[in-house]
Scaffold this motif. Structure first.
Motif, PDB file in Angstrom:
ATOM      1  N   ALA A 103     -59.774  12.172 -22.499  1.00  9.16           N
ATOM      2  CA  ALA A 103     -61.028  12.040 -23.247  1.00  9.16           C
ATOM      3  C   ALA A 103     -62.219  12.661 -22.526  1.00  9.16           C
ATOM      4  O   ALA A 103     -63.283  12.852 -23.129  1.00  9.16           O
ATOM      5  N   GLY A 104     -62.079  12.972 -21.237  1.00  8.60           N
ATOM      6  CA  GLY A 104     -63.176  13.604 -20.506  1.00  8.60           C
ATOM      7  C   GLY A 104     -64.010  12.646 -19.695  1.00  8.60           C
ATOM      8  O   GLY A 104     -65.147  12.966 -19.328  1.00  8.60           O
ATOM      9  N   LYS A 105     -63.463  11.494 -19.371  1.00  4.87           N
ATOM     10  CA  LYS A 105     -64.237  10.475 -18.658  1.00  4.87           C
ATOM     11  C   LYS A 105     -64.751  10.959 -17.304  1.00  4.87           C
ATOM     12  O   LYS A 105     -65.918  10.753 -16.965  1.00  4.87           O
ATOM     13  N   SER A 106     -63.891  11.590 -16.522  1.00  2.10           N
ATOM     14  CA  SER A 106     -64.293  12.021 -15.178  1.00  2.10           C
ATOM     15  C   SER A 106     -65.403  13.069 -15.248  1.00  2.10           C
ATOM     16  O   SER A 106     -66.383  13.014 -14.482  1.00  2.10           O
ATOM     17  N   THR A 107     -65.259  14.025 -16.160  1.00  5.87           N
ATOM     18  CA  THR A 107     -66.281  15.068 -16.322  1.00  5.87           C
ATOM     19  C   THR A 107     -67.613  14.455 -16.722  1.00  5.87           C
ATOM     20  O   THR A 107     -68.666  14.796 -16.163  1.00  5.87           O
ATOM     21  N   GLN A 108     -67.588  13.555 -17.686  1.00  6.57           N
ATOM     22  CA  GLN A 108     -68.835  12.969 -18.170  1.00  6.57           C
ATOM     23  C   GLN A 108     -69.453  12.022 -17.144  1.00  6.57           C
ATOM     24  O   GLN A 108     -70.685  11.926 -17.049  1.00  6.57           O
ATOM     25  N   ALA A 109     -68.639  11.335 -16.362  1.00 11.45           N
ATOM     26  CA  ALA A 109     -69.184  10.497 -15.293  1.00 11.45           C
ATOM     27  C   ALA A 109     -69.947  11.361 -14.288  1.00 11.45           C
ATOM     28  O   ALA A 109     -71.039  10.992 -13.831  1.00 11.45           O
ATOM     29  N   PHE A 116     -70.869  -1.745 -26.183  1.00  9.40           N
ATOM     30  CA  PHE A 116     -70.183  -0.458 -26.223  1.00  9.40           C
ATOM     31  C   PHE A 116     -71.033   0.596 -26.923  1.00  9.40           C
ATOM     32  O   PHE A 116     -71.672   0.310 -27.934  1.00  9.40           O
ATOM     33  N   ALA A 117     -70.991   1.821 -26.398  1.00 15.00           N
ATOM     34  CA  ALA A 117     -71.530   2.990 -27.095  1.00 15.00           C
ATOM     35  C   ALA A 117     -70.343   3.891 -27.397  1.00 15.00           C
ATOM     36  O   ALA A 117     -69.683   4.394 -26.486  1.00 15.00           O
ATOM     37  N   ARG A 118     -70.037   4.054 -28.666  1.00 16.33           N
ATOM     38  CA  ARG A 118     -68.908   4.881 -29.079  1.00 16.33           C
ATOM     39  C   ARG A 118     -69.377   6.324 -29.213  1.00 16.33           C
ATOM     40  O   ARG A 118     -70.270   6.625 -30.007  1.00 16.33           O
ATOM     41  N   ILE A 119     -68.767   7.203 -28.430  1.00 14.09           N
ATOM     42  CA  ILE A 119     -69.215   8.585 -28.318  1.00 14.09           C
ATOM     43  C   ILE A 119     -68.100   9.531 -28.763  1.00 14.09           C
ATOM     44  O   ILE A 119     -66.958   9.412 -28.298  1.00 14.09           O
ATOM     45  N   ASP A 120     -68.447  10.476 -29.624  1.00 19.27           N
ATOM     46  CA  ASP A 120     -67.511  11.528 -30.018  1.00 19.27           C
ATOM     47  C   ASP A 120     -67.246  12.410 -28.799  1.00 19.27           C
ATOM     48  O   ASP A 120     -68.170  13.034 -28.270  1.00 19.27           O
ATOM     49  N   ALA A 121     -66.001  12.454 -28.360  1.00 20.21           N
ATOM     50  CA  ALA A 121     -65.652  13.188 -27.142  1.00 20.21           C
ATOM     51  C   ALA A 121     -65.401  14.667 -27.381  1.00 20.21           C
ATOM     52  O   ALA A 121     -65.169  15.411 -26.425  1.00 20.21           O
ATOM     53  N   LEU A 122     -65.438  15.111 -28.648  1.00 20.06           N
ATOM     54  CA  LEU A 122     -65.177  16.513 -28.943  1.00 20.06           C
ATOM     55  C   LEU A 122     -66.461  17.329 -28.882  1.00 20.06           C
ATOM     56  O   LEU A 122     -67.547  16.837 -29.171  1.00 20.06           O
ATOM     57  N   GLY A 123     -66.317  18.584 -28.507  1.00 23.94           N
ATOM     58  CA  GLY A 123     -67.464  19.456 -28.303  1.00 23.94           C
ATOM     59  C   GLY A 123     -67.518  19.896 -26.853  1.00 23.94           C
ATOM     60  O   GLY A 123     -66.664  19.528 -26.041  1.00 23.94           O
ATOM     61  N   SER A 124     -68.524  20.683 -26.522  1.00 24.08           N
ATOM     62  CA  SER A 124     -68.660  21.128 -25.137  1.00 24.08           C
ATOM     63  C   SER A 124     -69.040  19.953 -24.253  1.00 24.08           C
ATOM     64  O   SER A 124     -69.593  18.950 -24.734  1.00 24.08           O
ATOM     65  N   PRO A 125     -68.759  20.025 -22.946  1.00 29.21           N
ATOM     66  CA  PRO A 125     -69.181  18.941 -22.049  1.00 29.21           C
ATOM     67  C   PRO A 125     -70.675  18.650 -22.152  1.00 29.21           C
ATOM     68  O   PRO A 125     -71.084  17.482 -22.083  1.00 29.21           O
ATOM     69  N   GLU A 126     -71.474  19.700 -22.345  1.00 26.06           N
ATOM     70  CA  GLU A 126     -72.921  19.515 -22.434  1.00 26.06           C
ATOM     71  C   GLU A 126     -73.313  18.763 -23.708  1.00 26.06           C
ATOM     72  O   GLU A 126     -74.229  17.932 -23.698  1.00 26.06           O
ATOM     73  N   GLU A 127     -72.609  19.045 -24.796  1.00 26.25           N
ATOM     74  CA  GLU A 127     -72.896  18.337 -26.053  1.00 26.25           C
ATOM     75  C   GLU A 127     -72.546  16.860 -25.938  1.00 26.25           C
ATOM     76  O   GLU A 127     -73.312  15.986 -26.377  1.00 26.25           O
ATOM     77  N   VAL A 128     -71.407  16.581 -25.362  1.00 24.97           N
ATOM     78  CA  VAL A 128     -71.001  15.179 -25.192  1.00 24.97           C
ATOM     79  C   VAL A 128     -71.956  14.467 -24.242  1.00 24.97           C
ATOM     80  O   VAL A 128     -72.351  13.315 -24.482  1.00 24.97           O
ATOM     81  N   HIS A 129     -72.351  15.143 -23.182  1.00 27.05           N
ATOM     82  CA  HIS A 129     -73.294  14.572 -22.218  1.00 27.05           C
ATOM     83  C   HIS A 129     -74.614  14.196 -22.896  1.00 27.05           C
ATOM     84  O   HIS A 129     -75.179  13.121 -22.614  1.00 27.05           O
TER      85      HIS A 129
END
Length: 211
Positions: free
Chosen positions: A17-23, A186-199
């Motif tokens: 899901a990209g947890k490490s990148t977003q952290a 909880f904040a439910r976040i769409d994990a799709l898209g570029s890392p910058e968009e998700v961030h």
């Protein structure tokens, strides 16, 4: 002079899901605002918890751990992590950003593993005094998209990543139920898209916590 208030953010979601990148991106953004930030992970984060992580992800023998033993090991690792890293960091007025926390145990062992939420939360109440994050960032995406990300990694799956698709669907359903039951936490976040968009979505979801 009083310390600024420390905040605790946990990233949750399925494999890929990209947890490490977003952290990492969130930590960089908060540090740019002059905040002290510690990035950590579960299981792990302290020497004792990292030793337990190795046992969990690469269990001895072919059969692996029973669900009960697995839940106890996760709770033991978390108890050490909370006592030796998370609470002291928050007490210093710094932020803690954690890649997985107790809601992973609730979703994996409690939900998909069949142990039930009461058993997992009871272990957490005993081992870590029931500590909750200020906000849980739940990264969500369709199963096929996450499977594609995992394939792109090319790394060998560990004992938990390598479980069946049905198991991981049960994990996703459990996370969904937890978030539905606690919309404030909880904040439910769409994990799709570029890392910058998700961030950017994540920053908007925790804007009320940032001084």
């Amino acid at each position: 002079m009083s310390l600024a208030q420390g905040r605790f953010i946990a990233f949750e979601g399925g494999e890929g899901a990209g947890k490490s990148t977003q952290a990492r991106l969130l930590a960089e953004a908060l540090r740019a605002r002059g905040l002290g930030v510690v990035v950590t992970r579960e299981p792990g984060g302290t020497p004792g918890a990292e030793a337990i992580r190795s046992l969990l992800l690469h269990p001895p023998g072919e059969a692996g751990w029973t669900p009960e033993a697995e839940a106890l090991l996760f709770a033991a690792a978390r108890a050490d992590h909370v006592a030796r890293l998370i609470r002291p960091t928050l007490a210093r007025g710094e932020w803690v950003i954690c890649d997985r926390f107790v809601d992973s145990s609730r979703a994996y062992q409690g939900g998909a593993g069949g142990l039930g939420d009461a058993a997992v939360t009871a272990l957490h109440a005993f081992g870590s005094d029931g500590l909750r994050p200020d906000r849980v960032i739940l990264l969500e995406a369709e199963e096929a998209a996450l499977a594609g990300r995992l394939s792109a990694r090319g790394a060998a799956a560990d004992a938990i990543e390598g479980r069946s698709a049905a198991y991981h669907r049960a994990v996703a359903a459990a996370f969904h139920a937890l978030a539905e039951a606690d919309p404030q936490g909880f904040a439910r976040i769409d994990a799709l898209g570029s890392p910058e968009e998700v961030h950017a979505r994540i920053l908007a979801a925790i804007a009320d916590l940032i001084p």
